[in-house]
Design a protein around this motif. Structure first.
Motif, short mmCIF file in Angstrom:
data_model
loop_
_atom_site.label_atom_id
_atom_site.label_comp_id
_atom_site.label_asym_id
_atom_site.label_seq_id
_atom_site.Cartn_x
_atom_site.Cartn_y
_atom_site.Cartn_z
N ARG A 170 2.54 0.61 -1.44
CA ARG A 170 2.14 -0.63 -2.13
C ARG A 170 2.83 -1.78 -1.43
O ARG A 170 4.06 -1.75 -1.26
CB ARG A 170 2.57 -0.56 -3.60
N GLU A 229 -6.84 2.40 2.92
CA GLU A 229 -6.73 1.47 1.79
C GLU A 229 -7.39 2.07 0.56
O GLU A 229 -8.48 2.65 0.64
CB GLU A 229 -7.38 0.13 2.13
N VAL A 254 -2.84 -1.62 -1.39
CA VAL A 254 -2.42 -0.27 -1.75
C VAL A 254 -3.11 0.71 -0.81
O VAL A 254 -4.31 0.61 -0.56
CB VAL A 254 -2.79 0.04 -3.22
N VAL A 271 1.54 6.98 -2.00
CA VAL A 271 0.96 5.64 -2.07
C VAL A 271 1.95 4.57 -1.59
O VAL A 271 3.10 4.51 -2.03
CB VAL A 271 0.49 5.33 -3.51
N TRP A 308 7.59 -3.91 -0.09
CA TRP A 308 6.75 -2.72 0.00
C TRP A 308 7.51 -1.51 -0.55
O TRP A 308 8.73 -1.47 -0.52
CB TRP A 308 6.28 -2.47 1.43
N ILE A 343 -1.71 -7.88 -3.35
CA ILE A 343 -1.17 -6.53 -3.34
C ILE A 343 -2.17 -5.63 -2.64
O ILE A 343 -3.35 -5.60 -2.99
CB ILE A 343 -0.93 -6.03 -4.78
#
Length: 74
Positions: free
Chosen positions: A48, A72, A9, A46, A36, A7
């Motif tokens: 993800r 990131e 982010v 955000v 996503w 994952i």
């Protein structure tokens, strides 16, 4: 085949729904990206990403190609 999913982010500059379409077009060519989402409720917008065998730097470069800034979050 046992490929682990990771994952990633990112904080992004996403500001409108058309940015989501741009991200979708950019990611469509990468089967390494499984899923996503963008959290429009968060002030950092955000992003993800559930993926395998693709780096955060590659994602940042892809997004830059569609005029979206990403950093990131570690």
């Amino acid at each position: 085949m046992n490929e682990s999913c990771e994952i990633l982010v990112f904080r992004t500059s996403v500001s409108k729904k058309s940015d989501i379409k741009q991200i979708g077009r950019a990611f469509r060519e990468y089967p390494q990206i499984n899923r996503w989402t963008v959290d429009f409720e968060d002030w950092e917008k955000v992003l993800r990403i559930e993926c395998r065998e693709i780096s955060a730097d590659r994602i940042i470069t892809l997004l830059r190609g569609v005029n979206i800034y990403a950093q990131e979050l570690v």
